[in-house]
Write an enzyme that holds these catalytic residues in place. Structure first.
Site, PDB file in Angstrom:
ATOM      1  N   GLU A  33       0.850  -1.197   0.000  1.00 23.71           N
ATOM      2  CA  GLU A  33       0.000   0.000   0.000  1.00 23.71           C
ATOM      3  C   GLU A  33       0.884   1.244   0.000  1.00 23.71           C
ATOM      4  O   GLU A  33       1.827   1.335   0.772  1.00 23.71           O
ATOM      5  CB  GLU A  33      -0.921  -0.027   1.236  1.00 23.71           C
ATOM      6  CG  GLU A  33      -1.590   1.281   1.605  1.00 23.71           C
ATOM      7  CD  GLU A  33      -2.513   1.858   0.526  1.00 23.71           C
ATOM      8  OE1 GLU A  33      -3.279   1.083  -0.073  1.00 23.71           O
ATOM      9  OE2 GLU A  33      -2.430   3.076   0.278  1.00 23.71           O
ATOM     10  N   GLN A  34       0.500   2.202  -0.849  1.00 23.72           N
ATOM     11  CA  GLN A  34       1.334   3.405  -0.949  1.00 23.72           C
ATOM     12  C   GLN A  34       1.272   4.295   0.302  1.00 23.72           C
ATOM     13  O   GLN A  34       2.245   4.950   0.650  1.00 23.72           O
ATOM     14  CB  GLN A  34       0.938   4.228  -2.171  1.00 23.72           C
ATOM     15  CG  GLN A  34      -0.474   4.796  -2.114  1.00 23.72           C
ATOM     16  CD  GLN A  34      -0.875   5.555  -3.380  1.00 23.72           C
ATOM     17  OE1 GLN A  34      -0.099   5.622  -4.325  1.00 23.72           O
ATOM     18  NE2 GLN A  34      -2.063   6.110  -3.389  1.00 23.72           N
ATOM     19  N   ARG A 107     -16.732   5.415   6.432  1.00 17.11           N
ATOM     20  CA  ARG A 107     -15.616   4.722   5.775  1.00 17.11           C
ATOM     21  C   ARG A 107     -14.503   4.356   6.742  1.00 17.11           C
ATOM     22  O   ARG A 107     -13.844   3.327   6.590  1.00 17.11           O
ATOM     23  CB  ARG A 107     -15.025   5.601   4.670  1.00 17.11           C
ATOM     24  CG  ARG A 107     -15.781   5.476   3.409  1.00 17.11           C
ATOM     25  CD  ARG A 107     -15.329   6.479   2.385  1.00 17.11           C
ATOM     26  NE  ARG A 107     -16.215   6.341   1.264  1.00 17.11           N
ATOM     27  CZ  ARG A 107     -15.941   5.633   0.175  1.00 17.11           C
ATOM     28  NH1 ARG A 107     -14.786   5.049   0.040  1.00 17.11           N
ATOM     29  NH2 ARG A 107     -16.811   5.510  -0.787  1.00 17.11           N
ATOM     30  N   TYR A 212     -27.995   9.523   3.748  1.00 20.17           N
ATOM     31  CA  TYR A 212     -28.411   8.449   4.650  1.00 20.17           C
ATOM     32  C   TYR A 212     -27.690   8.654   5.971  1.00 20.17           C
ATOM     33  O   TYR A 212     -26.685   9.370   6.041  1.00 20.17           O
ATOM     34  CB  TYR A 212     -28.138   7.054   4.073  1.00 20.17           C
ATOM     35  CG  TYR A 212     -26.744   6.828   3.545  1.00 20.17           C
ATOM     36  CD1 TYR A 212     -26.448   7.063   2.207  1.00 20.17           C
ATOM     37  CD2 TYR A 212     -25.725   6.372   4.385  1.00 20.17           C
ATOM     38  CE1 TYR A 212     -25.171   6.872   1.716  1.00 20.17           C
ATOM     39  CE2 TYR A 212     -24.442   6.164   3.892  1.00 20.17           C
ATOM     40  CZ  TYR A 212     -24.172   6.416   2.558  1.00 20.17           C
ATOM     41  OH  TYR A 212     -22.906   6.231   2.074  1.00 20.17           O
ATOM     42  N   ASP A 289     -12.184  -0.836  -8.449  1.00 21.41           N
ATOM     43  CA  ASP A 289     -12.188   0.355  -9.294  1.00 21.41           C
ATOM     44  C   ASP A 289     -11.127   0.274 -10.397  1.00 21.41           C
ATOM     45  O   ASP A 289     -11.294   0.871 -11.457  1.00 21.41           O
ATOM     46  CB  ASP A 289     -11.925   1.614  -8.446  1.00 21.41           C
ATOM     47  CG  ASP A 289     -13.203   2.141  -7.798  1.00 21.41           C
ATOM     48  OD1 ASP A 289     -14.232   1.435  -7.848  1.00 21.41           O
ATOM     49  OD2 ASP A 289     -13.160   3.254  -7.227  1.00 21.41           O
TER      50      ASP A 289
HETATM   51  C1  LIG Z   1     -18.345  10.343  -4.184  1.00 24.95           C
HETATM   52  C2  LIG Z   1     -18.307   8.842  -4.086  1.00 24.95           C
HETATM   53  C3  LIG Z   1     -19.231   8.169  -3.273  1.00 24.95           C
HETATM   54  C4  LIG Z   1     -19.222   6.757  -3.215  1.00 24.95           C
HETATM   55  N1  LIG Z   1     -20.146   6.114  -2.450  1.00 24.95           N
HETATM   56  C5  LIG Z   1     -20.207   4.742  -2.460  1.00 24.95           C
HETATM   57  C6  LIG Z   1     -21.213   4.016  -1.733  1.00 24.95           C
HETATM   58  O1  LIG Z   1     -22.040   4.592  -1.031  1.00 24.95           O
HETATM   59  N2  LIG Z   1     -21.231   2.645  -1.838  1.00 24.95           N
HETATM   60  C7  LIG Z   1     -20.319   1.978  -2.595  1.00 24.95           C
HETATM   61  O2  LIG Z   1     -20.399   0.729  -2.699  1.00 24.95           O
HETATM   62  N3  LIG Z   1     -19.324   2.633  -3.255  1.00 24.95           N
HETATM   63  C8  LIG Z   1     -19.253   3.985  -3.215  1.00 24.95           C
HETATM   64  N4  LIG Z   1     -18.264   4.638  -3.890  1.00 24.95           N
HETATM   65  C9  LIG Z   1     -17.251   3.862  -4.629  1.00 24.95           C
HETATM   66  C10 LIG Z   1     -16.189   3.228  -3.723  1.00 24.95           C
HETATM   67  O3  LIG Z   1     -15.591   4.200  -2.900  1.00 24.95           O
HETATM   68  C11 LIG Z   1     -15.104   2.553  -4.581  1.00 24.95           C
HETATM   69  O4  LIG Z   1     -15.719   1.810  -5.606  1.00 24.95           O
HETATM   70  C12 LIG Z   1     -14.228   1.624  -3.745  1.00 24.95           C
HETATM   71  O5  LIG Z   1     -13.522   2.353  -2.761  1.00 24.95           O
HETATM   72  C13 LIG Z   1     -13.236   0.876  -4.649  1.00 24.95           C
HETATM   73  O6  LIG Z   1     -12.375   0.099  -3.866  1.00 24.95           O
HETATM   74  P1  LIG Z   1     -10.909  -0.268  -4.398  1.00 24.95           P
HETATM   75  O7  LIG Z   1     -10.309  -1.123  -3.348  1.00 24.95           O
HETATM   76  O8  LIG Z   1     -11.006  -0.785  -5.793  1.00 24.95           O
HETATM   77  O9  LIG Z   1     -10.162   1.112  -4.515  1.00 24.95           O
HETATM   78  P2  LIG Z   1      -9.760   2.124  -3.353  1.00 24.95           P
HETATM   79  O10 LIG Z   1     -10.699   2.036  -2.217  1.00 24.95           O
HETATM   80  O11 LIG Z   1      -9.567   3.431  -4.044  1.00 24.95           O
HETATM   81  O12 LIG Z   1      -8.355   1.580  -2.836  1.00 24.95           O
HETATM   82  C14 LIG Z   1      -7.202   1.613  -3.644  1.00 24.95           C
HETATM   83  C15 LIG Z   1      -5.984   1.531  -2.734  1.00 24.95           C
HETATM   84  O13 LIG Z   1      -4.820   1.398  -3.537  1.00 24.95           O
HETATM   85  C16 LIG Z   1      -3.818   2.283  -3.064  1.00 24.95           C
HETATM   86  N5  LIG Z   1      -2.931   2.605  -4.211  1.00 24.95           N
HETATM   87  C17 LIG Z   1      -3.258   3.333  -5.300  1.00 24.95           C
HETATM   88  N6  LIG Z   1      -2.195   3.403  -6.149  1.00 24.95           N
HETATM   89  C18 LIG Z   1      -1.195   2.688  -5.563  1.00 24.95           C
HETATM   90  C19 LIG Z   1       0.139   2.391  -5.952  1.00 24.95           C
HETATM   91  N7  LIG Z   1       0.666   2.834  -7.123  1.00 24.95           N
HETATM   92  N8  LIG Z   1       0.911   1.627  -5.127  1.00 24.95           N
HETATM   93  C20 LIG Z   1       0.399   1.147  -3.958  1.00 24.95           C
HETATM   94  N9  LIG Z   1      -0.874   1.414  -3.524  1.00 24.95           N
HETATM   95  C21 LIG Z   1      -1.656   2.169  -4.331  1.00 24.95           C
HETATM   96  C22 LIG Z   1      -4.600   3.484  -2.550  1.00 24.95           C
HETATM   97  O14 LIG Z   1      -3.846   4.257  -1.626  1.00 24.95           O
HETATM   98  C23 LIG Z   1      -5.788   2.790  -1.890  1.00 24.95           C
HETATM   99  O15 LIG Z   1      -5.532   2.435  -0.557  1.00 24.95           O
HETATM  100  C24 LIG Z   1     -18.247   6.039  -3.956  1.00 24.95           C
HETATM  101  C25 LIG Z   1     -17.287   6.721  -4.723  1.00 24.95           C
HETATM  102  C26 LIG Z   1     -17.328   8.118  -4.802  1.00 24.95           C
HETATM  103  C27 LIG Z   1     -16.300   8.833  -5.661  1.00 24.95           C
END
Ligand SMILES: Cc1cc2nc3c(=O)[nH]c(=O)nc-3n(C[C@H](O)[C@H](O)[C@H](O)COP(=O)(O)OP(=O)(O)OC[C@H]3O[C@@H](n4cnc5c(N)ncnc54)[C@H](O)[C@@H]3O)c2cc1C
Length: 388
Positions: A33-34, A107, A212, A289
């Site tokens: 993790e970064q 969160r 909510y 994502d």
């Molecule tokens: C405004 C908004 C509201 C939202 N509300 C909801 C909701 O109510 N319900 C819901 O289900 N979803 C919601 N989402 C979406 C949700 O937040 C994301 O889909 C979810 O966090 C994706 O998880 P992830 O693990 O793929 O990515 P992330 O949670 O973004 O985690 C990625 C991780 O990778 C790390 N990282 C990135 N690049 C590197 C690198 N080069 N080297 C090492 N580490 C790195 C980051 O620091 C981070 O810790 C919302 C999004 C937004 C923008």
């Protein structure tokens, strides 16, 4: 290819859930993790049955249920008059219908619950991936601090701006033409808000506001059309004082009270990732994502990410040959996440219709919402795995 050692890039919702799911299957992974520490700031997240089913299975119920709020209803309201356009029960009714609860949780609680369940073993903080090179059946990981590591399988759980994705495709997220402001207010700050314990969408011309409850707070996401272009490098950009209040100036008094109760926050550009032709290549695979960033209008980004993690872990457990496991994972996940992505995009414009015939048609359809969207909430990740 036999089961390799696994490195996960990113300790967000997806990376940690995958780690926990693999650990349950006796498969060890290292997570990089970064960030120097795991701390999630800001708003809340809505976890639907398709996500909470998995989090409970991973043993997180005790950590997540107490701080979560279970909404009483899902209500759609007219932006100015505030009248109920449509309403559906949530609470126990939802849990009985979909087999798992709906939780509104901060969160920070979710991140903490996942991080505490994972612990500190095999978690490498302060490791920003900057390079990824494949040689034979191993990948070399290069980090910003100059250190390196190798792995047989690399999972890109590194979010919407994924560095790992660049080794599979040059597709990048596109700006939706809409942006959002997130905020947390105490219940006391909005005494004129009807049904504060419900999930509510207030729909109006060119904008909507979703809120909510999470504990003593009301969490909101206010979405507006524009700006036309998004030139900022990151997901957020500074907004001038009063931007949010001005956008909702003519709305119902409860909404005005809510947006005026918070200091002006940065503006979130809302982006989505066009569908990728593939999610894996050469010992690298994407999740969350990084693979399918979507607009937040179904509250499904995190829930789909959690589903990905459970299914990828299930496939890696089931098939010793990792290339077979990755093919099965992609087959099970690409179509479903694409459908949710597309539906979220359509929902965005439906929520922003001006008063008139189109809005009246939408409002009639909303009475059918639970049946129309049960395919999202009823999903049980174990069924496709059994059929695979
Ligand atoms: C405004 C908004 C509201 C939202 N509300 C909801 C909701 O109510 N319900 C819901 O289900 N979803 C919601 N989402 C979406 C949700 O937040 C994301 O889909 C979810 O966090 C994706 O998880 P992830 O693990 O793929 O990515 P992330 O949670 O973004 O985690 C990625 C991780 O990778 C790390 N990282 C990135 N690049 C590197 C690198 N080069 N080297 C090492 N580490 C790195 C980051 O620091 C981070 O810790 C919302 C999004 C937004 C923008």
């Amino acid at each position: 290819m036999d089961r390799p050692d696994i490195a996960v890039i990113g300790a967000g919702i997806g990376g940690l859930t995958l780690g926990l799911a693999l650990r349950r299957h006796g498969i060890r992974v290292r997570i990089y993790e970064q960030a120097p520490e795991l701390a999630e700031v800001g708003a809340a997240v809505a976890l639907a049955a398709n996500g909470t089913r998995i989090l409970r299975e991973l043993g997180l119920r005790a950590a997540l249920e107490p701080p979560s709020a279970v909404p009483t209803e899902l209500i759609y309201r007219h932006w100015a008059q505030g009248g109920r356009v449509a309403a559906h029960p949530v609470g126990r009714w939802y849990e009985e219908r979909f087999g798992a609860p709906f939780w509104g949780v901060h969160r920070a609680h979710l991140q903490r619950a996942l991080a505490e369940a994972w612990g500190t073993d095999d978690l490498h903080l302060g490791k920003e991936l900057t390079g990824l090179h494949r040689e034979g059946d191993r990948s070399e990981l290069v980090f910003a601090d100059g250190s390196t590591a190798t792995a047989g399988l690399v999972v890109g759980a590194d979010g919407i701006r994924s560095r790992v994705r660049a080794s599979i495709t040059d597709v990048v997220p596109v700006y939706s033409g809409t942006s959002g402001f997130r905020g947390l207010v105490t219940r006391d700050a909005v005494p004129n808000l009807p049904d504060p314990d419900a999930v509510q969408f207030w729909m109006g011309p060119g904008a909507h506001l979703l809120h909510y409850a999470t504990g003593q707070f009301i969490n909101f996401l206010a979405v507006v059309e524009g700006p036309e272009r998004w030139d900022a490098q990151g997901g957020t950009a500074e907004a001038a004082d009063g931007t949010l209040a001005e956008a909702f100036r003519d709305w119902h008094p409860a909404i005005r009270t809510m947006v005026e109760a918070v200091p002006q926050s940065p503006r979130w550009g809302l982006f989505a990732l066009p569908p990728l032709a593939r999610w894996s290549a050469d010992g690298v695979v994407l999740l969350g994502d990084a693979a399918h960033a979507m607009l937040p209008h179904h509250g499904q980004g995190a829930n789909q990410t959690i589903e990905d993690a459970a299914v990828l872990a299930g496939c890696l457990h089931r098939y010793d040959d990792v290339s077979v496991a990755l093919k099965a994972y992609e087959r099970l996940r690409r179509c479903r996440t694409r459908q949710v992505q597309r539906s979220s995009w359509v929902t965005s414009s439906l929520l922003h219709l001006p008063d008139g015939d189109a809005a009246a048609t939408r409002d009639r359809r909303l009475s059918n919402l639970v049946d129309d969207f049960s395919w999202i909430h009823a999903y049980d990740h174990r069924e496709p795995l059994l059929q695979a």
